[in-house]
Design a protein around this motif. Sequence first.
Motif, PDB file in Angstrom:
ATOM      1  N   LEU A   1       1.324  -1.154   0.208  1.00  0.00           N
ATOM      2  CA  LEU A   1       0.283   0.120   0.047  1.00  0.00           C
ATOM      3  C   LEU A   1       1.079   0.815  -0.407  1.00  0.00           C
ATOM      4  O   LEU A   1       0.740   2.085   0.063  1.00  0.00           O
ATOM      5  CB  LEU A   1      -0.585   0.232   1.418  1.00  0.00           C
ATOM      6  CG  LEU A   1      -1.478  -1.191   1.220  1.00  0.00           C
ATOM      7  CD1 LEU A   1      -2.502  -0.698   3.071  1.00  0.00           C
ATOM      8  CD2 LEU A   1      -2.489  -1.258  -0.130  1.00  0.00           C
ATOM      9  N   ASN A   2       2.310   0.591  -0.357  1.00  0.00           N
ATOM     10  CA  ASN A   2       2.858   2.174  -0.257  1.00  0.00           C
ATOM     11  C   ASN A   2       3.967   2.079  -1.079  1.00  0.00           C
ATOM     12  O   ASN A   2       5.235   1.239  -0.786  1.00  0.00           O
ATOM     13  CB  ASN A   2       3.711   3.377   1.158  1.00  0.00           C
ATOM     14  CG  ASN A   2       4.505   3.738   1.169  1.00  0.00           C
ATOM     15  OD1 ASN A   2       6.030   3.888   1.079  1.00  0.00           O
ATOM     16  ND2 ASN A   2       4.044   5.029   1.192  1.00  0.00           N
ATOM     17  N   GLY A   3       3.720   2.933  -2.136  1.00  0.00           N
ATOM     18  CA  GLY A   3       5.037   2.415  -3.455  1.00  0.00           C
ATOM     19  C   GLY A   3       6.392   3.285  -3.248  1.00  0.00           C
ATOM     20  O   GLY A   3       7.640   2.536  -3.724  1.00  0.00           O
ATOM     21  N   THR A   4       6.713   4.602  -1.973  1.00  0.00           N
ATOM     22  CA  THR A   4       7.579   4.736  -2.109  1.00  0.00           C
ATOM     23  C   THR A   4       8.808   3.310  -0.704  1.00  0.00           C
ATOM     24  O   THR A   4       9.482   2.969  -1.354  1.00  0.00           O
ATOM     25  CB  THR A   4       7.710   5.692  -1.259  1.00  0.00           C
ATOM     26  OG1 THR A   4       7.199   7.058  -1.537  1.00  0.00           O
ATOM     27  CG2 THR A   4       8.998   6.244  -0.491  1.00  0.00           C
TER      28      THR A   4
ATOM     29  N   GLU B   1       6.504  11.482   0.141  1.00  0.00           N
ATOM     30  CA  GLU B   1       5.686  11.629   1.139  1.00  0.00           C
ATOM     31  C   GLU B   1       6.965  13.086   1.558  1.00  0.00           C
ATOM     32  O   GLU B   1       8.177  13.464   0.754  1.00  0.00           O
ATOM     33  CB  GLU B   1       4.944  11.437   2.227  1.00  0.00           C
ATOM     34  CG  GLU B   1       3.569  10.524   1.707  1.00  0.00           C
ATOM     35  CD  GLU B   1       2.397  11.125   1.259  1.00  0.00           C
ATOM     36  OE1 GLU B   1       1.687  12.240   1.565  1.00  0.00           O
ATOM     37  OE2 GLU B   1       2.547  10.566  -0.470  1.00  0.00           O
TER      38      GLU B   1
ATOM     39  N   ASP C   1       1.609   5.976   6.710  1.00  0.00           N
ATOM     40  CA  ASP C   1       0.423   6.166   4.860  1.00  0.00           C
ATOM     41  C   ASP C   1       0.489   4.621   4.977  1.00  0.00           C
ATOM     42  O   ASP C   1      -1.125   4.803   4.315  1.00  0.00           O
ATOM     43  CB  ASP C   1       1.703   6.457   4.100  1.00  0.00           C
ATOM     44  CG  ASP C   1       1.356   6.404   2.971  1.00  0.00           C
ATOM     45  OD1 ASP C   1      -0.113   8.320   2.376  1.00  0.00           O
ATOM     46  OD2 ASP C   1       1.567   6.047   1.701  1.00  0.00           O
TER      47      ASP C   1
ATOM     48  N   LYS D   1      -4.001   4.176   5.135  1.00  0.00           N
ATOM     49  CA  LYS D   1      -5.068   3.218   4.103  1.00  0.00           C
ATOM     50  C   LYS D   1      -5.607   1.806   4.305  1.00  0.00           C
ATOM     51  O   LYS D   1      -6.666   1.741   4.202  1.00  0.00           O
ATOM     52  CB  LYS D   1      -3.715   2.435   2.735  1.00  0.00           C
ATOM     53  CG  LYS D   1      -3.794   4.055   2.075  1.00  0.00           C
ATOM     54  CD  LYS D   1      -2.348   3.688   1.037  1.00  0.00           C
ATOM     55  CE  LYS D   1      -1.818   4.940   0.776  1.00  0.00           C
ATOM     56  NZ  LYS D   1      -0.240   5.469   0.035  1.00  0.00           N
TER      57      LYS D   1
HETATM   58  N1  HSE Z   1       3.644   8.436  -0.186  1.00  0.00           N
HETATM   59  C1  HSE Z   1       2.381   7.494  -0.888  1.00  0.00           C
HETATM   60  C2  HSE Z   1       3.307   6.515  -1.696  1.00  0.00           C
HETATM   61  C3  HSE Z   1       1.659   7.727  -2.544  1.00  0.00           C
HETATM   62  O1  HSE Z   1       4.934   6.224  -1.611  1.00  0.00           O
HETATM   63  O2  HSE Z   1       2.868   5.019  -1.901  1.00  0.00           O
HETATM   64  C4  HSE Z   1       0.214   8.180  -1.452  1.00  0.00           C
HETATM   65  O3  HSE Z   1       0.138   7.784  -0.958  1.00  0.00           O
END
Ligand code: HSE
Length: 443
Positions: free
Chosen positions: A162-165, A194, A205, A209
Amino acid sequence: MEVNAPIRIGVAGLGTVGASLVRLITRHGNDLAVRSGRPIVVSGVSARDIGRDRGIDTSGMEWFDDPVALARDPGNDIFVELIGGADGAAKASVEAALGVGKHVVTANKALLAEHGNALARLAEDGAASLNFEAAAAGGIPIIKTLRESLAGNTVSRIYGILNGTSNYILTRMEQERLSFEDCLAEAQKLGYAEADPSFDIGGQDAAHKLALLTSIAFGTEVDASAIYVEGISSITSADIEAADELGYRIKLLGVACRTDSGIEQRVHPAMVPRTSAIARIDGVTNAVAVEADFVGQLVLSGPGAGGDATASSVVSDIADIARGDRVGTFGRPASDLEPYRRATMRAHEGGYYVRLSVYDRPGAFAAISQRMADRGISLESIVQRHRAPRTAAPGHLIPVAPAPVIMITYETTEAEMRAALETIKADGHIADDPQMIRIEQFT
Ligand code: HSE
């Protein structure tokens, strides 16, 4: 086509997503009007800086310095909140819109994770929709899937990246054998993280979600404070290498499942079998898997962030409202959401990967295995990876150097695992705090 009156939207927040939203509506206006049954028109906007060039044409849109005034203005039928943040202007304006019975579309996961129950009740009181497809996993239509497509199922587990970073960092660490710090710097440079990356790498984050997905999947009130959260900053190259050799990959997972004692919600790095669908999700891509009784398993993957992908989800919420499709915020009336019953993390059951830095001396292995056995923990494997060179200057004793030891356990509980590691630490056989990564098994 029968021409119905346009549906007018007020957009608060003209950052990356807001600008993409205006572009999307401009580019696909005709198709959208046909699909929604009504033309969609941006009638009002609000942002911090009126003079900034955003590459979009805002002429013909009424400008509001104050997003709360935009939210209350009768010149728009739907208030679109793209400001962000759990409180402040985002909360005030969403409350103002719902307070006058206006529909709201938001991409704000923090707002809903913290105040979702109260806002869902407020929406219901005003017979308004509160839609948030863009708030969880960006462009992936997981909210609609859970709320509508899976309405006939009982969900047993939902999990995902659920977190792309974080996924980008873990992927780069694995593929390029780079350090965590180098990969984080790269992610920041590319604009994935972010503004405050601690929310990405610390797991918050993803937790925001997950809290929303859990509520819809299990019909419970949102409770982000009940989530066990652990980020990825403790993951080292040694863990990535060991995972690879053992047939796993390390992913930051958000998991919610039903257990006998309640609902378990957790976000933490997990070892996932290399052959699983979730293991193959690389880079900034997100994925969500749902296990449910009638449909079996579904896996949706796609862009979890980015202006265009997020705007795509925002527009799907607007189109639903334009068509008159109304669904309870979390998939049912707010008053029918059950209180959240939390399963404690100590009761979590699963296998574990453990990496210890063990002083290389006779009996250390045996003592560690014994401590595990004392807690009823069965070891699938225990391997000493490298032995430090044992040399000393003439006339000096050979130093006792620590060597990495990797263990994989069979299923046990978190409480037993933690107790065993505490004792091993107290015995003095290890040089640093143990590394412990949960193994997630999939059917
Ligand atoms: N910063 C978040 C991510 C995207 O890396 O997934 C927005 O929620």
